[in-house]
Design a protein around this motif. Structure first.
Motif, PDB file in Angstrom:
ATOM      1  N   ALA A  42       0.832  -1.214   0.000  1.00  0.00           N
ATOM      2  CA  ALA A  42       0.000   0.000   0.000  1.00  0.00           C
ATOM      3  C   ALA A  42       0.861   1.257   0.000  1.00  0.00           C
ATOM      4  CB  ALA A  42      -0.931   0.012   1.211  1.00  0.00           C
ATOM      5  N   SER A  43       2.007   1.192   0.662  1.00  0.00           N
ATOM      6  CA  SER A  43       2.875   2.372   0.781  1.00  0.00           C
ATOM      7  C   SER A  43       4.045   2.356  -0.187  1.00  0.00           C
ATOM      8  CB  SER A  43       3.418   2.449   2.216  1.00  0.00           C
ATOM      9  OG  SER A  43       4.317   1.379   2.447  1.00  0.00           O
ATOM     10  N   ALA A  44       4.016   1.468  -1.141  1.00  0.00           N
ATOM     11  CA  ALA A  44       5.168   1.280  -2.032  1.00  0.00           C
ATOM     12  C   ALA A  44       5.601   2.561  -2.743  1.00  0.00           C
ATOM     13  CB  ALA A  44       4.865   0.186  -3.060  1.00  0.00           C
ATOM     14  N   ASP A  45       4.663   3.455  -2.995  1.00  0.00           N
ATOM     15  CA  ASP A  45       5.018   4.709  -3.671  1.00  0.00           C
ATOM     16  C   ASP A  45       5.427   5.802  -2.681  1.00  0.00           C
ATOM     17  OD1 ASP A  45       2.600   5.379  -2.546  1.00  0.00           O
ATOM     18  OD2 ASP A  45       1.641   5.969  -4.415  1.00  0.00           O
ATOM     19  N   GLU A  52      -6.433   3.889  -1.423  1.00  0.00           N
ATOM     20  CA  GLU A  52      -5.546   2.743  -1.557  1.00  0.00           C
ATOM     21  C   GLU A  52      -5.673   1.809  -0.343  1.00  0.00           C
ATOM     22  OE1 GLU A  52      -1.088   2.439  -3.316  1.00  0.00           O
ATOM     23  OE2 GLU A  52      -1.413   3.932  -1.770  1.00  0.00           O
ATOM     24  N   LYS A  53      -5.725   2.394   0.832  1.00  0.00           N
ATOM     25  CA  LYS A  53      -5.875   1.620   2.061  1.00  0.00           C
ATOM     26  C   LYS A  53      -7.199   0.857   2.040  1.00  0.00           C
ATOM     27  CE  LYS A  53      -5.367   2.308   7.033  1.00  0.00           C
ATOM     28  NZ  LYS A  53      -5.196   3.278   8.117  1.00  0.00           N
ATOM     29  N   ALA A  57      -7.676  -3.162   2.056  1.00  0.00           N
ATOM     30  CA  ALA A  57      -8.479  -3.730   3.141  1.00  0.00           C
ATOM     31  C   ALA A  57      -9.587  -4.624   2.571  1.00  0.00           C
ATOM     32  CB  ALA A  57      -9.066  -2.629   4.009  1.00  0.00           C
ATOM     33  N   THR A  58     -10.186  -4.191   1.480  1.00  0.00           N
ATOM     34  CA  THR A  58     -11.215  -5.005   0.833  1.00  0.00           C
ATOM     35  C   THR A  58     -10.618  -6.297   0.282  1.00  0.00           C
ATOM     36  OG1 THR A  58     -12.516  -3.063   0.265  1.00  0.00           O
ATOM     37  CG2 THR A  58     -12.946  -5.056  -1.009  1.00  0.00           C
ATOM     38  N   CYS A  82       0.223   0.341   8.648  1.00  0.00           N
ATOM     39  CA  CYS A  82      -0.025   1.546   7.835  1.00  0.00           C
ATOM     40  C   CYS A  82       0.250   2.809   8.654  1.00  0.00           C
ATOM     41  CB  CYS A  82      -1.456   1.563   7.306  1.00  0.00           C
ATOM     42  SG  CYS A  82      -1.763   0.390   5.971  1.00  0.00           S
ATOM     43  N   ASP A  83      -0.191   2.823   9.910  1.00  0.00           N
ATOM     44  CA  ASP A  83       0.053   3.986  10.776  1.00  0.00           C
ATOM     45  C   ASP A  83       1.544   4.205  10.985  1.00  0.00           C
ATOM     46  OD1 ASP A  83      -2.683   4.335  10.958  1.00  0.00           O
ATOM     47  OD2 ASP A  83      -2.850   3.497  12.987  1.00  0.00           O
TER      48      ASP A  83
END
Length: 151
Positions: A42-45, A52-53, A57-58, A82-83
């Protein structure tokens, strides 16, 4: 066969393989490693958008491999990573990689986490270079050659 068709076929094979052996993976380290991998994707960029989160999550909630865990537990773990990544990307990345690295002595589980990263990364139809880089870092943490996954 195009690269994308080849990738889709491999992802389908990985998902089927994971589903047949995943019940033996029901433990906290595996759940943490999976959610750390998902947060890295999710944070790759370098950032995590709300959209995106939500998409990841879905995907987590509908992935057959992850259904062995309560969805609320996975969401809590995913949000935790993520946090951490949002608060301080570099330290959050280190923490996520360390969580994945705890599976180094469990090669089957380590491979499953890498496969989940590839599945999540390719779910939107674009397994981009940043996502591949995140998966390669996870491979290094568990001592698996990225070439095992054609990365």
């Amino acid at each position: 066969m195009s690269f994308w068709d080849n990738l889709k076929d491999k992802v389908a094979g990985m998902n089927a393989s994971l589903q047949t052996s995943v019940s033996k993976f029901k433990n906290a380290e595996f759940a943490n490693g999976c959610m750390a991998m998902c947060a890295l994707i999710a944070s790759a960029d370098g950032s995590i958008s709300g959209q995106e989160k939500g998409k990841i999550a879905t995907l987590i909630s509908v992935n057959e491999t992850l259904k062995i865990f309560p969805a609320a537990e996975l969401k809590t773990k995913f949000d935790f990573f993520c946090d951490k990544l949002t608060a301080d990307y570099d330290f959050g990345r280190i923490e996520a990689i360390q969580a994945i690295g705890k599976l180094k002595s469990k090669p089957d589980q380590a491979r499953a986490v890498i496969q989940i990263g590839i599945i999540i990364g390719g779910a939107d139809g674009n397994f981009d270079d940043d996502e591949k880089k995140a998966v390669k870092a996870a491979c290094a943490a568990v001592g698996i050659a990225p070439s095992d996954f054609d990365l």
